[in-house]
Design an enzyme around this catalytic site. Structure first.
Site, mmCIF file in Angstrom:
data_model
loop_
_atom_site.group_PDB
_atom_site.id
_atom_site.type_symbol
_atom_site.label_atom_id
_atom_site.label_comp_id
_atom_site.label_asym_id
_atom_site.label_seq_id
_atom_site.Cartn_x
_atom_site.Cartn_y
_atom_site.Cartn_z
ATOM 1 N N GLU A 170 0.799 -1.024 0.080
ATOM 2 C CA GLU A 170 -0.059 0.246 0.083
ATOM 3 C C GLU A 170 0.851 1.159 0.096
ATOM 4 O O GLU A 170 2.089 1.347 0.618
ATOM 5 C CB GLU A 170 -0.931 0.012 1.117
ATOM 6 C CG GLU A 170 -2.209 -0.605 0.755
ATOM 7 C CD GLU A 170 -3.098 -1.122 1.937
ATOM 8 O OE1 GLU A 170 -4.298 -1.148 1.811
ATOM 9 O OE2 GLU A 170 -2.388 -1.548 3.016
ATOM 10 N N SER A 205 12.515 5.714 7.280
ATOM 11 C CA SER A 205 12.165 5.325 8.674
ATOM 12 C C SER A 205 12.689 4.146 8.933
ATOM 13 O O SER A 205 12.331 3.326 8.385
ATOM 14 C CB SER A 205 10.656 5.452 8.833
ATOM 15 O OG SER A 205 10.079 4.899 10.001
ATOM 16 N N CYS A 226 7.231 -7.874 6.706
ATOM 17 C CA CYS A 226 8.469 -7.511 7.240
ATOM 18 C C CYS A 226 8.957 -8.586 8.375
ATOM 19 O O CYS A 226 8.156 -9.282 8.838
ATOM 20 C CB CYS A 226 8.154 -6.098 8.093
ATOM 21 S SG CYS A 226 9.633 -5.665 8.930
ATOM 22 N N ASN A 232 -2.478 2.442 16.632
ATOM 23 C CA ASN A 232 -3.734 1.958 15.584
ATOM 24 C C ASN A 232 -3.749 0.575 15.879
ATOM 25 O O ASN A 232 -3.144 -0.280 15.548
ATOM 26 C CB ASN A 232 -3.488 2.246 14.173
ATOM 27 C CG ASN A 232 -3.872 3.951 13.934
ATOM 28 O OD1 ASN A 232 -4.823 4.438 14.634
ATOM 29 N ND2 ASN A 232 -2.717 4.613 13.575
ATOM 30 N N GLY A 288 7.122 -2.563 5.581
ATOM 31 C CA GLY A 288 8.445 -2.955 5.740
ATOM 32 C C GLY A 288 9.559 -2.142 6.323
ATOM 33 O O GLY A 288 9.380 -1.196 6.617
ATOM 34 N N GLU A 289 10.775 -2.660 6.237
ATOM 35 C CA GLU A 289 11.992 -2.138 6.841
ATOM 36 C C GLU A 289 12.780 -1.769 5.681
ATOM 37 O O GLU A 289 13.422 -2.550 5.095
ATOM 38 C CB GLU A 289 12.420 -2.951 7.718
ATOM 39 C CG GLU A 289 14.004 -2.441 8.218
ATOM 40 C CD GLU A 289 14.041 -1.094 8.825
ATOM 41 O OE1 GLU A 289 13.202 -0.642 9.796
ATOM 42 O OE2 GLU A 289 14.638 -0.421 8.302
ATOM 43 N N CYS A 299 -2.242 4.711 10.243
ATOM 44 C CA CYS A 299 -1.186 3.684 10.971
ATOM 45 C C CYS A 299 -1.718 2.475 11.391
ATOM 46 O O CYS A 299 -2.669 2.509 12.376
ATOM 47 C CB CYS A 299 -0.355 4.294 11.990
ATOM 48 S SG CYS A 299 0.134 5.670 11.589
ATOM 49 N N CYS A 337 3.121 -4.244 15.708
ATOM 50 C CA CYS A 337 2.981 -3.804 14.298
ATOM 51 C C CYS A 337 2.186 -4.822 13.489
ATOM 52 O O CYS A 337 2.799 -6.109 13.506
ATOM 53 C CB CYS A 337 4.416 -3.582 13.446
ATOM 54 S SG CYS A 337 4.474 -3.361 11.774
ATOM 55 N N CYS A 396 8.092 -6.272 15.024
ATOM 56 C CA CYS A 396 7.663 -5.530 16.250
ATOM 57 C C CYS A 396 6.571 -5.928 16.704
ATOM 58 O O CYS A 396 5.530 -6.210 16.161
ATOM 59 C CB CYS A 396 7.836 -4.239 15.547
ATOM 60 S SG CYS A 396 9.555 -3.653 15.016
ATOM 61 N N CYS A 428 3.464 8.157 1.204
ATOM 62 C CA CYS A 428 3.912 7.127 2.070
ATOM 63 C C CYS A 428 4.063 5.926 1.223
ATOM 64 O O CYS A 428 3.002 5.521 0.690
ATOM 65 C CB CYS A 428 3.137 7.083 3.194
ATOM 66 S SG CYS A 428 3.683 5.763 4.631
ATOM 67 N N SER A 441 12.425 4.716 14.873
ATOM 68 C CA SER A 441 11.396 4.077 15.421
ATOM 69 C C SER A 441 11.783 3.813 16.904
ATOM 70 O O SER A 441 12.351 2.549 16.948
ATOM 71 C CB SER A 441 10.646 3.077 14.695
ATOM 72 O OG SER A 441 10.077 3.410 13.530
ATOM 73 N N LEU A 442 11.635 4.414 17.908
ATOM 74 C CA LEU A 442 12.246 4.402 19.039
ATOM 75 C C LEU A 442 11.469 3.550 20.175
ATOM 76 O O LEU A 442 11.731 2.330 20.658
ATOM 77 C CB LEU A 442 12.644 5.775 19.866
ATOM 78 C CG LEU A 442 13.586 5.759 20.908
ATOM 79 C CD1 LEU A 442 14.908 4.984 20.473
ATOM 80 C CD2 LEU A 442 13.903 7.228 21.201
ATOM 81 N N HIS A 443 10.191 3.836 20.286
ATOM 82 C CA HIS A 443 9.214 3.291 21.070
ATOM 83 C C HIS A 443 9.494 2.775 22.725
ATOM 84 O O HIS A 443 8.697 2.350 23.208
ATOM 85 C CB HIS A 443 8.734 2.004 20.122
ATOM 86 C CG HIS A 443 8.308 2.295 18.839
ATOM 87 N ND1 HIS A 443 7.756 3.458 18.609
ATOM 88 C CD2 HIS A 443 8.592 1.700 17.616
ATOM 89 C CE1 HIS A 443 7.320 3.495 17.298
ATOM 90 N NE2 HIS A 443 8.090 2.295 16.663
HETATM 91 N N1 SAH Z 1 10.097 -0.321 9.271
HETATM 92 C C1 SAH Z 1 10.131 0.915 9.459
HETATM 93 C C2 SAH Z 1 8.901 1.893 8.671
HETATM 94 C C3 SAH Z 1 7.792 1.323 8.526
HETATM 95 S S1 SAH Z 1 7.041 1.456 10.122
HETATM 96 C C4 SAH Z 1 10.117 1.363 10.990
HETATM 97 O O1 SAH Z 1 9.797 0.370 11.805
HETATM 98 O O2 SAH Z 1 10.538 2.413 11.222
HETATM 99 C C5 SAH Z 1 6.662 3.066 10.287
HETATM 100 C C6 SAH Z 1 6.282 3.529 11.605
HETATM 101 O O3 SAH Z 1 4.791 3.001 11.940
HETATM 102 C C7 SAH Z 1 7.189 2.963 12.638
HETATM 103 O O4 SAH Z 1 7.526 4.029 13.619
HETATM 104 C C8 SAH Z 1 6.078 1.988 13.487
HETATM 105 O O5 SAH Z 1 6.732 1.638 14.778
HETATM 106 C C9 SAH Z 1 4.966 2.724 13.377
HETATM 107 N N2 SAH Z 1 3.967 1.604 13.580
HETATM 108 C C10 SAH Z 1 4.055 0.220 13.279
HETATM 109 N N3 SAH Z 1 2.680 -0.205 13.734
HETATM 110 C C11 SAH Z 1 1.898 0.780 14.076
HETATM 111 C C12 SAH Z 1 0.612 0.690 14.783
HETATM 112 N N4 SAH Z 1 -0.209 -0.255 14.747
HETATM 113 N N5 SAH Z 1 0.145 1.938 15.324
HETATM 114 C C13 SAH Z 1 0.829 2.997 15.000
HETATM 115 N N6 SAH Z 1 2.077 3.122 14.421
HETATM 116 C C14 SAH Z 1 2.392 1.679 14.275
HETATM 117 FE FE1 SF4 Z 2 8.927 -4.034 10.211
HETATM 118 FE FE2 SF4 Z 2 8.668 -1.371 11.115
HETATM 119 FE FE3 SF4 Z 2 6.606 -2.812 11.531
HETATM 120 FE FE4 SF4 Z 2 8.963 -3.172 12.862
HETATM 121 S S1 SF4 Z 2 7.290 -1.454 12.829
HETATM 122 S S2 SF4 Z 2 7.703 -5.039 12.025
HETATM 123 S S3 SF4 Z 2 10.468 -2.836 11.332
HETATM 124 S S4 SF4 Z 2 7.417 -2.460 9.270
#
Ligand code: SAH
Ligand code: SF4
Length: 382
Positions: A91, A205, A111, A304, A173-174, A347, A118, A115, A104, A227-229
């Site tokens: 997408e 990202s 991926c 989300n 994806g990453e 997201c 995600c 995470c 985007c 993406s710190l989290h």
């Molecule tokens: N793989 C890369 C880029 C894609 S994810 C990365 O992880 O940075 C882009 C962003 O969306 C990241 O910061 C990710 O942590 C966040 N993300 C993933 N799942 C999400 C969700 N369910 N709700 C909100 N943000 C989310």
């Molecule tokens: Fe992959 Fe980014 Fe999702 Fe982590 S947050 S699983 S790196 S797409």
């Protein structure tokens, strides 16, 4: 075999043209037709010699991933679904705002990084997108939005502005796990004969693949979001498992090194707000300590939800309080608006389906009810 010219950046196209006995300026002309004018039909490239057009027709094509669907949200957000073969779709989301239009895009089908919060990670990994599939998302969206990438008179928004002014690699994806296909696509985004975007308007990202951050700084420094989290290794190991390989101290050092080459003088840290997991005042204060030596901004992302995620979005008041601690600590902090809800484009709500080939997914498919497995979406970060 037909060669897909979308797979080449300028250097690659010049090299391919050289192999056909054609001069570099011809390659640049063709690059401009393809990306700047959005033309895929060689016959329409009227300033090329007939013989070259014939040669291209016989050996090459401009083949973006086909559009499966194209949905417009009430708030103007537009979501495209592109077919990347083998029943995989990725997408792409366009987010119009007053001062910019952001596209985007996705970098992989699925991926592998898993995470915890995600939906893409839950779907598993199928494969890397090719350069043509990455840049093809921009090519297709640009055509659909009626824009001239250079903001000329072919349907640009107004006053010669570009419709797509910014690109973020925040889809599925990453991106840094698909480095070799990503970099030519980034170079096309920046190329004046293609999309001509400034480095500051293209953002990669990453979840923090440290060696690839260093390689990106050398090969094609664009704006970086990390993406710190979590503020501690203990929690980040669980939420973002790549942290076990590249822990926070290494990640912070890599951010500092990146800034030497970066087009912006700050790193953007993304931080998904998970109720009761990473959203306390103490977490915010720990973050201030963690990033004390890294010039940065924070972007807080309300989580989300997706089926069976096991996480909840932090309450709005909690997000406000968390943001105010960071702001009082001197860090510019924004909270991401959720857009495109009505078309599942926010997201974590995108609906790209991935046919995962790994055994992990086969096990998961056996354990998870089908509806949950197939409605899990691509996370998107708007
Ligand atoms: N793989 C890369 C880029 C894609 S994810 C990365 O992880 O940075 C882009 C962003 O969306 C990241 O910061 C990710 O942590 C966040 N993300 C993933 N799942 C999400 C969700 N369910 N709700 C909100 N943000 C989310
Ligand atoms: Fe992959 Fe980014 Fe999702 Fe982590 S947050 S699983 S790196 S797409």
């Amino acid at each position: 075999m037909t060669v897909n010219l979308l797979d080449f950046d300028a250097e690659g196209l010049i090299a391919w043209f050289a192999r056909q006995g054609e001069k570099p300026f011809r390659a640049r002309q063709v690059l401009r037709w393809i990306h700047h004018f959005g033309v895929s039909d060689f016959e329409a490239m009227t300033d090329l010699a007939k013989s070259l057009r014939g040669k291209l027709l016989a050996t090459a094509a401009v083949s973006p991933p086909p559009t499966v669907s194209d949905k417009l949200s009430g708030d103007g957000t537009r979501k495209f679904l592109f077919d990347v073969g083998n029943r995989n779709a990725v997408e792409t989301v366009f987010i119009p705002e007053d001062d910019r239009g952001t596209l985007c895009i996705s970098s992989q089908a699925g991926c592998a990084l898993e995470c915890a919060f995600c939906s893409t990670g839950r779907q598993g990994f199928n494969r890397n997108l090719t350069t043509a599939e990455i840049i093809g998302q921009l090519w297709q969206a640009n055509r659909a939005l009626g824009g001239d990438p250079m903001g000329g008179d072919r349907g640009a928004a107004h006053d010669g502005e570009r419709i797509i002014s910014n690109v973020v690699l925040m889809g599925m994806g990453e991106p840094l796990a698909n480095f070799d296909n990503l970099v030519p696509a980034l170079r096309l985004m920046l190329d004046d004969n293609a999309y001509g975007l400034s480095r500051r308007r293209v953002t990669v990202s990453t979840s923090g693949i440290v060696p690839a951050m260093d390689r990106l700084a050398e090969a094609c420094p664009v704006a970086l979001a990390v993406s710190l989290h979590a503020a501690t290794d203990g929690l980040r190991d669980k939420l973002v498992p790549i942290n076990r390989k590249y822990p926070l101290a290494e990640l912070m050092a890599a951010c500092r090194r990146y800034l030497v080459h970066a087009p912006r003088d700050f790193i953007t840290f993304e931080y998904v707000m998970l109720d009761g997991i990473n959203d306390t005042d103490a977490d915010a204060r720990a973050l201030l300590h963690l990033v004390r030596d890294v010039p940065c901004k924070f972007n807080l992302i309300p989580f989300n939800p997706f089926p069976a995620s096991g996480f909840h979005r932090s309450p709005a008041e909690r997000v406000r309080r968390f943001a105010s601690i960071l702001i009082n600590g001197g860090i510019v902090t924004t909270t991401r608006k959720t857009r495109g809800d009505d078309i599942d484009a926010a997201c974590g709500q995108l609906a790209g389906q991935v046919q995962d080939k790994s055994r992990r997914m086969q096990r998961a498919a056996a354990a998870v009810p089908k509806s949950a497995a197939t409605s899990a979406g691509v996370e998107l970060h708007l």
